[in-house]
Design a protein around this motif. Structure first.
Motif, PDB file in Angstrom:
ATOM      1  N   SER A  68       0.750  -1.155   0.031  1.00  0.00           N
ATOM      2  CA  SER A  68      -0.063  -0.007  -0.037  1.00  0.00           C
ATOM      3  C   SER A  68       0.824   1.186  -0.045  1.00  0.00           C
ATOM      4  N   PRO A  69       0.497   2.470  -0.456  1.00  0.00           N
ATOM      5  CA  PRO A  69       1.236   3.448  -0.532  1.00  0.00           C
ATOM      6  C   PRO A  69       1.986   4.012   0.947  1.00  0.00           C
TER       7      PRO A  69
ATOM      8  N   THR B 184       4.554   1.020   2.181  1.00  0.00           N
ATOM      9  CA  THR B 184       5.601   1.248   0.994  1.00  0.00           C
ATOM     10  C   THR B 184       6.566   2.267   1.461  1.00  0.00           C
TER      11      THR B 184
ATOM     12  N   THR C 138      -1.514  -3.704  -7.984  1.00  0.00           N
ATOM     13  CA  THR C 138      -2.276  -2.783  -7.777  1.00  0.00           C
ATOM     14  C   THR C 138      -3.500  -2.321  -8.466  1.00  0.00           C
TER      15      THR C 138
ATOM     16  N   PHE D 182      -5.994  -1.931  -5.553  1.00  0.00           N
ATOM     17  CA  PHE D 182      -5.863  -0.462  -5.156  1.00  0.00           C
ATOM     18  C   PHE D 182      -7.122   0.271  -5.806  1.00  0.00           C
ATOM     19  N   ASN D 183      -7.515   1.291  -5.016  1.00  0.00           N
ATOM     20  CA  ASN D 183      -8.539   2.263  -5.423  1.00  0.00           C
ATOM     21  C   ASN D 183      -7.859   3.393  -6.110  1.00  0.00           C
TER      22      ASN D 183
ATOM     23  N   GLN E 128      -5.246   5.251  -3.911  1.00  0.00           N
ATOM     24  CA  GLN E 128      -3.930   4.352  -3.655  1.00  0.00           C
ATOM     25  C   GLN E 128      -3.107   4.444  -4.804  1.00  0.00           C
ATOM     26  N   LYS E 129      -3.838   4.112  -6.037  1.00  0.00           N
ATOM     27  CA  LYS E 129      -2.897   4.135  -7.109  1.00  0.00           C
ATOM     28  C   LYS E 129      -1.975   5.318  -7.314  1.00  0.00           C
TER      29      LYS E 129
ATOM     30  N   GLY F  20      -1.045   7.380  -5.010  1.00  0.00           N
ATOM     31  CA  GLY F  20      -0.139   7.688  -4.099  1.00  0.00           C
ATOM     32  C   GLY F  20       1.118   6.408  -4.282  1.00  0.00           C
ATOM     33  N   TRP F  21       0.737   5.350  -5.023  1.00  0.00           N
ATOM     34  CA  TRP F  21       1.774   4.303  -5.229  1.00  0.00           C
ATOM     35  C   TRP F  21       2.748   4.972  -6.445  1.00  0.00           C
TER      36      TRP F  21
ATOM     37  N   ASN G   8       5.049   7.239  -4.653  1.00  0.00           N
ATOM     38  CA  ASN G   8       6.169   6.555  -4.145  1.00  0.00           C
ATOM     39  C   ASN G   8       7.313   5.967  -4.977  1.00  0.00           C
TER      40      ASN G   8
END
Length: 288
Positions: free
Chosen positions: A137-138, A141, A245, A249-250, A253-254, A256-257, A260
């Motif tokens: 998750s963001p 991670t 993802t 992931f919503n 979250q995507k 945020g990922w 990162n």
């Protein structure tokens, strides 16, 4: 049958023999079968394995279908109440199989508490090795990368709270494995055990490490260590991340990922022994 051991083989040869020897030498307290699923290895070790271990159940794939799908093939013909997914580059130092089995039978005979359990793995120097981690998750991670960049504190800190067991040694009831449909066939390699254990977790099951089994994992090391990784392996990892993802992931979250990846992916790529061109391509691929 208490336990079905499932090992995926792809050019592991002598490592596989050492692994099976350690299983034979250490296992005393449970009935077990050993299933080898070969992913069409260019180096053919079938005859040598079956000569030394005639009881082995050997399954030959017509192509390299990847780690998760090969394990699904092995699980489909397994007779044990429990499945033990084991890497060929592992060595059992004690009766780990019995320790796993007794833990589950004593604490969760109806398969309603625990998903996958694993050992606190050791490296070849018998020091703590990576054994589990947090779901991707963001936020996690950021924590993972933070600890990784600080003298690998990850091995000692994050494993005090793990959410999944790494795929080198996963002990799980066949009932729960079948309940979630096994490994997701969309993954070729990497993240398949994370995806599987996330689905177990979503059923309310816990994935944990237990202290009594002693197992060496010879590969050792976490992703991106100083000895470097191949460019091919990096792309395989990133492809699996993208699949994971997209499934879990919503939209927030995507995003945020990707942030990162854009920031913390740089030091991982820079430390690799690749050309500048390959590093740039790898970075662009990771943030696409």
């Amino acid at each position: 049958m208490n336990v079905s051991i499932i090992i995926v083989n792809y050019n592991t040869g002598d490592l596989l023999i050492d692994c099976i020897n350690s299983i034979e030498a250490q296992t005393r307290g449970v009935s077990y079968e050993c299933i080898i699923v070969d992913n069409k290895s260019p180096q053919n070790c079938k005859d040598k394995i079956l000569k030394n271990f005639p009881y082995i159940k050997w399954i030959q794939n017509d192509e390299n279908v990847g780690f998760g799908r090969a394990n699904n093939v092995g699980a489909a013909c397994a007779n044990g109440k429990y499945l033990f997914f084991l890497n060929a580059d592992t060595i059992l130092l004690n009766d780990a199989l019995t320790d796993f089995y007794k833990f589950m039978e004593h604490n969760d005979p109806d398969n309603k508490i625990y998903g996958a359990i694993g050992a606190h793995l050791l490296n070849k120097e018998l020091k703590p090795n990576v054994s589990g981690s947090l779901f991707l998750s963001p936020f996690d991670t950021l924590k993972y990368l933070y600890f990784s960049l600080r003298n690998k504190v990850l091995k000692h800190k994050l494993q005090e709270r793990i959410e999944y067991v790494i795929g080198a040694d996963m002990f799980i009831s066949k009932e729960n494995f079948e309940k979630i449909g096994g490994f997701d066939k969309d993954y070729f390699m990497y993240c398949e055990e994370v995806d599987l254990q996330l689905r177990l977790y979503q059923l309310g099951l816990k994935n944990i490490l237990i202290s009594s089994p002693q197992i060496i994992h010879l590969e050792g090391g976490s992703f991106g260590e100083s000895q470097g990784i191949t460019l091919k392996r990096y792309y395989m990892w990133q492809k699996s991340i993208k699949i994971y993802t997209s499934k879990h992931f919503n939209i927030f979250q995507k995003i945020g990922w990707k942030i990162n990846q854009a920031i913390f992916g740089i030091p991982v790529i820079l430390k690799q022994d690749w050309s500048i061109h390959d590093k740039l391509k790898a970075y662009i691929y990771s943030i696409k």
